[in-house]
Design an enzyme around this catalytic site. Structure first.
Site, PDB file in Angstrom:
ATOM      1  N   ASP A  37      44.517  55.808  76.467  1.00 52.15           N
ATOM      2  CA  ASP A  37      45.539  55.319  75.537  1.00 52.15           C
ATOM      3  C   ASP A  37      46.881  55.898  75.976  1.00 52.15           C
ATOM      4  O   ASP A  37      46.929  56.942  76.620  1.00 52.15           O
ATOM      5  CB  ASP A  37      45.222  55.782  74.105  1.00 52.15           C
ATOM      6  N   VAL A  62      48.378  50.957  80.011  1.00 55.15           N
ATOM      7  CA  VAL A  62      47.546  49.946  80.684  1.00 55.15           C
ATOM      8  C   VAL A  62      48.357  48.936  81.499  1.00 55.15           C
ATOM      9  O   VAL A  62      47.787  48.130  82.221  1.00 55.15           O
ATOM     10  CB  VAL A  62      46.638  49.186  79.685  1.00 55.15           C
ATOM     11  N   ASN A  88      40.690  46.814  75.627  1.00 58.58           N
ATOM     12  CA  ASN A  88      41.001  46.591  74.214  1.00 58.58           C
ATOM     13  C   ASN A  88      42.474  46.759  73.871  1.00 58.58           C
ATOM     14  O   ASN A  88      42.959  46.142  72.926  1.00 58.58           O
ATOM     15  CB  ASN A  88      40.158  47.570  73.372  1.00 58.58           C
ATOM     16  N   TYR A 153      51.973  36.222  71.875  1.00 58.75           N
ATOM     17  CA  TYR A 153      50.657  36.822  71.594  1.00 58.75           C
ATOM     18  C   TYR A 153      49.545  35.806  71.856  1.00 58.75           C
ATOM     19  O   TYR A 153      48.541  36.118  72.509  1.00 58.75           O
ATOM     20  CB  TYR A 153      50.630  37.311  70.146  1.00 58.75           C
ATOM     21  N   LYS A 157      46.599  36.130  74.560  1.00 63.31           N
ATOM     22  CA  LYS A 157      45.179  36.195  74.164  1.00 63.31           C
ATOM     23  C   LYS A 157      44.407  34.977  74.663  1.00 63.31           C
ATOM     24  O   LYS A 157      43.218  35.070  74.982  1.00 63.31           O
ATOM     25  CB  LYS A 157      45.060  36.342  72.650  1.00 63.31           C
ATOM     26  N   ILE A 188      41.737  41.932  60.725  1.00 59.73           N
ATOM     27  CA  ILE A 188      40.996  43.196  60.705  1.00 59.73           C
ATOM     28  C   ILE A 188      41.939  44.325  60.279  1.00 59.73           C
ATOM     29  O   ILE A 188      43.071  44.417  60.788  1.00 59.73           O
ATOM     30  CB  ILE A 188      40.429  43.531  62.114  1.00 59.73           C
ATOM     31  N   THR A 190      43.419  47.684  60.493  1.00 57.92           N
ATOM     32  CA  THR A 190      43.586  48.800  61.444  1.00 57.92           C
ATOM     33  C   THR A 190      45.022  49.312  61.291  1.00 57.92           C
ATOM     34  O   THR A 190      45.844  48.661  60.634  1.00 57.92           O
ATOM     35  CB  THR A 190      43.402  48.342  62.916  1.00 57.92           C
ATOM     36  N   THR A 193      47.638  46.587  61.784  1.00 55.84           N
ATOM     37  CA  THR A 193      47.878  45.557  60.771  1.00 55.84           C
ATOM     38  C   THR A 193      48.202  46.129  59.401  1.00 55.84           C
ATOM     39  O   THR A 193      48.611  45.378  58.512  1.00 55.84           O
ATOM     40  CB  THR A 193      46.633  44.650  60.636  1.00 55.84           C
TER      41      THR A 193
HETATM   42  P1  NAI Z   1      45.689  49.722  66.928  1.00 56.63           P
HETATM   43  O1  NAI Z   1      47.177  49.724  66.976  1.00 56.63           O
HETATM   44  O2  NAI Z   1      45.004  50.398  65.803  1.00 56.63           O
HETATM   45  O3  NAI Z   1      45.104  50.277  68.300  1.00 56.63           O
HETATM   46  C1  NAI Z   1      45.620  49.851  69.539  1.00 56.63           C
HETATM   47  C2  NAI Z   1      45.694  51.023  70.482  1.00 56.63           C
HETATM   48  O4  NAI Z   1      46.192  50.522  71.727  1.00 56.63           O
HETATM   49  C3  NAI Z   1      46.677  52.115  70.017  1.00 56.63           C
HETATM   50  O5  NAI Z   1      46.046  53.384  70.060  1.00 56.63           O
HETATM   51  C4  NAI Z   1      47.829  52.029  71.017  1.00 56.63           C
HETATM   52  O6  NAI Z   1      48.425  53.297  71.299  1.00 56.63           O
HETATM   53  C5  NAI Z   1      47.116  51.462  72.240  1.00 56.63           C
HETATM   54  N1  NAI Z   1      48.033  50.814  73.154  1.00 56.63           N
HETATM   55  C6  NAI Z   1      48.989  49.901  72.876  1.00 56.63           C
HETATM   56  N2  NAI Z   1      49.678  49.607  73.970  1.00 56.63           N
HETATM   57  C7  NAI Z   1      49.148  50.342  74.983  1.00 56.63           C
HETATM   58  C8  NAI Z   1      49.444  50.482  76.362  1.00 56.63           C
HETATM   59  N3  NAI Z   1      50.457  49.815  76.947  1.00 56.63           N
HETATM   60  N4  NAI Z   1      48.688  51.334  77.106  1.00 56.63           N
HETATM   61  C9  NAI Z   1      47.680  52.014  76.531  1.00 56.63           C
HETATM   62  N5  NAI Z   1      47.372  51.947  75.227  1.00 56.63           N
HETATM   63  C10 NAI Z   1      48.113  51.109  74.462  1.00 56.63           C
HETATM   64  O7  NAI Z   1      45.280  48.161  66.980  1.00 56.63           O
HETATM   65  P2  NAI Z   1      43.902  47.383  66.755  1.00 56.63           P
HETATM   66  O8  NAI Z   1      44.075  46.510  65.568  1.00 56.63           O
HETATM   67  O9  NAI Z   1      42.750  48.301  66.839  1.00 56.63           O
HETATM   68  O10 NAI Z   1      43.948  46.411  68.014  1.00 56.63           O
HETATM   69  C11 NAI Z   1      43.123  46.574  69.153  1.00 56.63           C
HETATM   70  C12 NAI Z   1      43.093  45.249  69.886  1.00 56.63           C
HETATM   71  O11 NAI Z   1      42.537  44.249  69.025  1.00 56.63           O
HETATM   72  C13 NAI Z   1      44.461  44.714  70.323  1.00 56.63           C
HETATM   73  O12 NAI Z   1      44.348  44.144  71.604  1.00 56.63           O
HETATM   74  C14 NAI Z   1      44.762  43.641  69.293  1.00 56.63           C
HETATM   75  O13 NAI Z   1      45.632  42.644  69.787  1.00 56.63           O
HETATM   76  C15 NAI Z   1      43.362  43.095  69.036  1.00 56.63           C
HETATM   77  N6  NAI Z   1      43.208  42.382  67.793  1.00 56.63           N
HETATM   78  C16 NAI Z   1      43.413  43.001  66.588  1.00 56.63           C
HETATM   79  C17 NAI Z   1      43.271  42.296  65.403  1.00 56.63           C
HETATM   80  C18 NAI Z   1      43.514  42.925  64.068  1.00 56.63           C
HETATM   81  O14 NAI Z   1      43.584  42.183  63.064  1.00 56.63           O
HETATM   82  N7  NAI Z   1      43.653  44.246  63.968  1.00 56.63           N
HETATM   83  C19 NAI Z   1      42.865  40.889  65.418  1.00 56.63           C
HETATM   84  C20 NAI Z   1      42.633  40.347  66.735  1.00 56.63           C
HETATM   85  C21 NAI Z   1      42.793  41.073  67.872  1.00 56.63           C
END
Ligand code: NAI
Length: 250
Positions: A37, A62, A88, A153, A157, A188, A190, A193
């Site tokens: 991360d 990433v 992810n 986005y 995706k 979801i 998190t 969101t």
């Molecule tokens: P989150 O914000 O809780 O976790 C995402 C993590 O990715 C964070 O720890 C952040 O520091 C890390 N991150 C972001 N950019 C980064 C980078 N350039 N390099 C390394 N780490 C990086 O978000 P969540 O909700 O757990 O999302 C995870 C994945 O799920 C994302 O790809 C998001 O687009 C996808 N997603 C989430 C949905 C939701 O409703 N929460 C719905 C559909 C997809």
């Protein structure tokens, strides 16, 4: 304990939300987990929640190709293989196409899509060395159905969805034992969101979009990822798994 015994796993965006829930599930199943991360402080907290399980926390942006190269070398030197790659990390920023700058577009594409390309490219030799490598790529329902104001986005995706299928076909043709599948969560809860869902108007509108009548939880997406990462899905590759409470069934 045995589901992921002797497996080496890498999860990006592992310090929060769905990535952290996935890393926990892999560790609970007996895997050695690399948590990557860019948020170093959040990584420290994530490490504490995995205390007792073999894991390593890796600061990684990433979108940085050299970071991926260095991480692949580190895993190769230690284990000589990688069994599970969960691409992810990602985030969204929502605006009309006409209000989106090229820099904003590029940053969303970079974090959500370039990252999947870079991870797949640089981890592939290690995944092939596994003999049963599994890649799980994070897409979204926005990779399947569009929504206004989600241009960059949805493009990213949707790109992840198709890139996953190409990966699956290239691996099958190479006969390297690597499978690649994508997951498509809906709404979801998190840290990503939480600010939006705290707004009662937004929460009401989102709930109206979910036949099951509730917002999903990070571990409900992690369970789908764990399935695709495990041998239970051994005949699945190039597939997409939707976890959305029925949203896209409408
Ligand atoms: P989150 O914000 O809780 O976790 C995402 C993590 O990715 C964070 O720890 C952040 O520091 C890390 N991150 C972001 N950019 C980064 C980078 N350039 N390099 C390394 N780490 C990086 O978000 P969540 O909700 O757990 O999302 C995870 C994945 O799920 C994302 O790809 C998001 O687009 C996808 N997603 C989430 C949905 C939701 O409703 N929460 C719905 C559909 C997809």
């Amino acid at each position: 304990m045995s589901r992921f015994a002797d497996r080496i796993a890498l999860v990006t965006g592992a310090a929060s939300g769905i990535g952290l829930a996935t890393a926990r599930g892999l560790a609970d199943g007996g895997a050695t987990v690399f948590l990557a991360d860019r948020d170093v402080e959040a990584l420290k907290a994530a490490r504490e929640s995995l205390a007792g399980a073999p894991h390593e926390a890796i600061p990684l942006d990433v979108t940085d190709e050299q970071g991926w190269v260095a991480l692949a070398e580190r895993i190769r030197a230690r284990f000589g293989k990688l069994d599970i790659l969960v691409n992810n990390a990602g985030f969204g920023k929502f605006a009309a196409i006409t209000d989106t700058t090229l820099d904003q577009w590029r940053s969303i594409i970079a974090v959500n899509l370039d990252s999947v390309f870079l991870g797949t490219k640089h981890m592939m030799p290690l995944l092939a060395a596994s003999g049963c490598g599994a890649i799980v790529n994070m897409s979204s329902i926005r990779g399947i159905v569009a929504g206004a104001n989600t241009g960059s986005y949805s493009a990213a995706k949707g790109g992840v969805r198709m890139f996953t299928k190409v990966t699956a076909l290239e691996c099958a043709a190479a006969g390297n034992g690597v499978r690649a599948n994508s997951v498509h969560p809906g709404h979801i809860a998190t840290p990503l969101t939480a600010p939006a869902y705290a707004d009662p108007e937004i929460a009401k509108a989102l709930l109206a979009d979910v036949p099951l009548g509730r917002i999903g939880q990070a571990d409900e997406v992690a369970d789908a990822i764990l399935f695709l990462a495990s041998d239970e899905s051994r005949y699945m590759t190039g597939a997409e798994l939707v976890i959305d409470g029925g949203t896209t069934a409408q």
